[in-house]
Design an enzyme around this catalytic site. Structure first.
Site, mmCIF file in Angstrom:
data_model
loop_
_atom_site.group_PDB
_atom_site.id
_atom_site.type_symbol
_atom_site.label_atom_id
_atom_site.label_comp_id
_atom_site.label_asym_id
_atom_site.label_seq_id
_atom_site.Cartn_x
_atom_site.Cartn_y
_atom_site.Cartn_z
ATOM 1 N N LYS A 166 -5.755 7.564 2.082
ATOM 2 C CA LYS A 166 -5.282 8.953 1.968
ATOM 3 C C LYS A 166 -3.963 9.118 1.215
ATOM 4 O O LYS A 166 -3.095 9.896 1.624
ATOM 5 C CB LYS A 166 -5.117 9.557 3.374
ATOM 6 C CG LYS A 166 -6.400 9.644 4.150
ATOM 7 C CD LYS A 166 -6.190 10.200 5.524
ATOM 8 C CE LYS A 166 -5.469 9.225 6.415
ATOM 9 N NZ LYS A 166 -5.522 9.555 7.835
ATOM 10 N N ASP A 202 -6.183 8.460 15.091
ATOM 11 C CA ASP A 202 -6.309 9.895 15.400
ATOM 12 C C ASP A 202 -7.661 10.254 16.023
ATOM 13 O O ASP A 202 -7.758 11.172 16.837
ATOM 14 C CB ASP A 202 -6.013 10.784 14.168
ATOM 15 C CG ASP A 202 -6.785 10.397 12.930
ATOM 16 O OD1 ASP A 202 -7.490 9.379 12.952
ATOM 17 O OD2 ASP A 202 -6.670 11.127 11.917
HETATM 18 C C1 BGC Z 1 -8.348 6.448 7.980
HETATM 19 C C2 BGC Z 1 -8.727 6.575 9.445
HETATM 20 C C3 BGC Z 1 -8.448 7.973 9.961
HETATM 21 C C4 BGC Z 1 -9.110 9.003 9.059
HETATM 22 C C5 BGC Z 1 -8.851 10.427 9.506
HETATM 23 C C6 BGC Z 1 -8.996 7.578 7.181
HETATM 24 O O1 BGC Z 1 -8.525 7.528 5.862
HETATM 25 O O2 BGC Z 1 -8.766 5.221 7.462
HETATM 26 O O3 BGC Z 1 -8.029 5.617 10.222
HETATM 27 O O4 BGC Z 1 -8.936 8.094 11.263
HETATM 28 O O5 BGC Z 1 -8.644 8.840 7.729
HETATM 29 O O6 BGC Z 1 -7.502 10.731 9.516
#
Ligand code: BGC
Length: 471
Positions: A166, A202
């Site tokens: 992200k 989360d």
């Molecule tokens: C992450 C996860 C997270 C999800 C939602 C993903 O990019 O790898 O760990 O739960 O985003 O936030």
């Protein structure tokens, strides 16, 4: 707006073939679901998990709330551009988790890809300011840390970052324990202390925060900037952790589905382009087809293609459409609003400086609808895979369960949740799933995880102190 229906129909006939690869039939979704099922099993396996695309990470959360938890907690929540600090109280009498206060700190974009120490010093400084403002200095409250990235957990308070996602990419954190990085940063300041720490994804926070209200909540799902889900798996299937009894929450990290090439047949050229130009090419392929960080970009690339083929904006060359990230994901929700959507589309296209006519407005809405609908259906296929697995695990004819959900795409898009729920019903007909949108889930949930861990620790301590006592 005078609108020539014939003109619109004519354009649609040519537009449909460009969109066709994004339309996934129910059979295709079933096929995707069975591939994911194989992925889940591979990720759980003792010898196969190293090469699994879907990581299936044990979380060391062994129980959901039973309603007896209570107390005050601090919670940290890092997973997007904002970082939050919360003071949370779990009230047993009212079966409620209450946010006493919270503070948001922005994480500047350069910090998301900058030095490790800088990021953790920033976190420690926000926490320090908050503790001071709440007059909590001197108390060492237990702390739940929602860290929404894939982490290999050794214990509840040891969590090694596998990879950033992200838009985060601070070099040097991958492979290191996040709790140690936090404790070191707090120590560097030296003006306050933290108690026990529980690390939480989360999805887990979301499941646990809903779980206080609804004790059949055994799945957590996020469809926001990123996407992911967790669920309660039978310990006997979690081959990487000792013990056969009971259950453990597994953070699936389903965003990584397809990283081994298993989704190549449904990845369109637009998905490939989004992946190639991202800061982490080749990873989180499923997430890049679904989540808020990428949906706007997929739409932009489609609009660009349609205008190049003279099916939009009279084929005018537009620099705007060549600009990465110019089409925000929130535009999709606005354009798909039932009553105001077309007006919103007109406003957004004007703001973007595009020369549009009425036929363009409808085509843009169709593109948005196709992209968001594929996202909802793919999520549904993934969720159905988990629900079906839980049902079979437990040998039930019918599974009744609740999913705690959060994330901007799920919350804000006008039809997303409806399409997702409808498709899950078709793909998991033997499961009755209730969807509970979690309020402040990841923060409150982190406190809940800490509270449950304390309850279990107290319970086992009283066992070992008084072996003759049976609770
Ligand atoms: C992450 C996860 C997270 C999800 C939602 C993903 O990019 O790898 O760990 O739960 O985003 O936030």
């Amino acid at each position: 707006f005078p609108c020539e229906q014939k003109e619109i129909d004519k354009v649609s006939v040519h537009v449909q073939p460009v969109l066709q690869p994004l339309r996934l039939s129910l059979d295709k979704l079933r096929d995707v679901s069975s591939r994911l099922h194989k992925g889940l099993v591979q990720g759980l396996g003792k010898h196969s998990h190293h090469r699994a695309a879907v990581k299936m990470l044990p979380t060391f959360v062994r129980a959901t709330p039973d309603g007896t938890e209570k107390g005050d907690f601090l919670a940290l929540d890092l997973g997007g551009t904002n970082f939050r600090v919360l003071h949370v109280r779990v009230l047993q009498a009212e079966q409620k988790v209450v946010k006493m206060d919270s503070q948001i700190c922005v994480v500047p974009k350069d910090m998301m890809t900058g030095a490790t120490q800088q990021l953790f010093d920033h976190i420690a400084s926000c926490l320090g300011d908050f503790i001071a403002s709440q007059e909590l200095k001197g108390q060492t409250l237990p702390l739940g840390f929602t860290f929404s990235f894939p982490c290999e957990q050794k214990e509840i308070d040891k969590s090694i970052l596998i990879r950033w996602t992200k838009g985060f990419n601070c070099p040097g954190v991958e492979g290191r324990d996040v709790v140690t990085l936090l404790r070191d940063a707090v120590r560097r300041r030296g003006d306050y202390d933290i108690g026990s720490v529980a690390m939480v994804n989360d999805t887990v926070g979301t499941m646990m925060s809903c779980g206080y209200k609804d004790q059949s909540c055994e799945i957590g799902m996020i469809i926001g900037t990123g996407t992911n889900a967790c669920y309660m798996e039978e310990m006997k299937n979690v081959k990487r952790v000792e013990g056969e009894d009971g259950r453990m929450c597994i953070n699936t990290e389903w965003g990584g589905f397809g990283d081994d090439g298993s989704l190549r047949d449904i990845q369109t050229e637009f998905d490939q382009m989004v992946d190639k130009t991202s800061i982490n090419p080749g990873v989180h392929i499923f997430e890049k087809m679904i989540s808020g960080m990428y949906l706007g970009e997929i739409v932009r690339l489609l609009l660009l293609r349609l205008s190049e083929e003279k099916l939009l904006f009279k084929g005018q060359k537009s620099e705007v459409l060549q600009t990465p990230e110019i089409f925000q994901t929130k535009f999709i929700s606005e354009i798909e609003e039932e009553d105001t959507g077309l007006d919103n589309a007109r406003r957004i296209l004007t703001q973007l400086d595009l020369q549009w006519d009425e036929a363009d407005v409808r085509v843009v809405r169709l593109v948005c609808d196709t992209v968001s609908s594929r996202s909802a259906r793919l999520c549904a296929a993934a969720l159905a895979t988990i629900a079906n697995k839980m049902r079979l695990n437990r040998g039930l004819d019918r599974l009744q369960t609740t999913v705690g959900v959060d994330g901007t795409v799920y919350r804000k898009h006008p039809n997303f949740s409806e399409e997702l729920q409808l498709t899950v019903r078709l793909l998991a007909p033997e499961c009755s799933i209730t969807f509970l949108v979690s309020e402040d889930g990841s923060g409150k949930g982190a406190a809940m995880v800490t509270a449950v861990a304390q309850r279990l620790a107290l319970h086992s301590a009283s066992f070992s102190c008084h072996p003759e006592v049976r609770h």
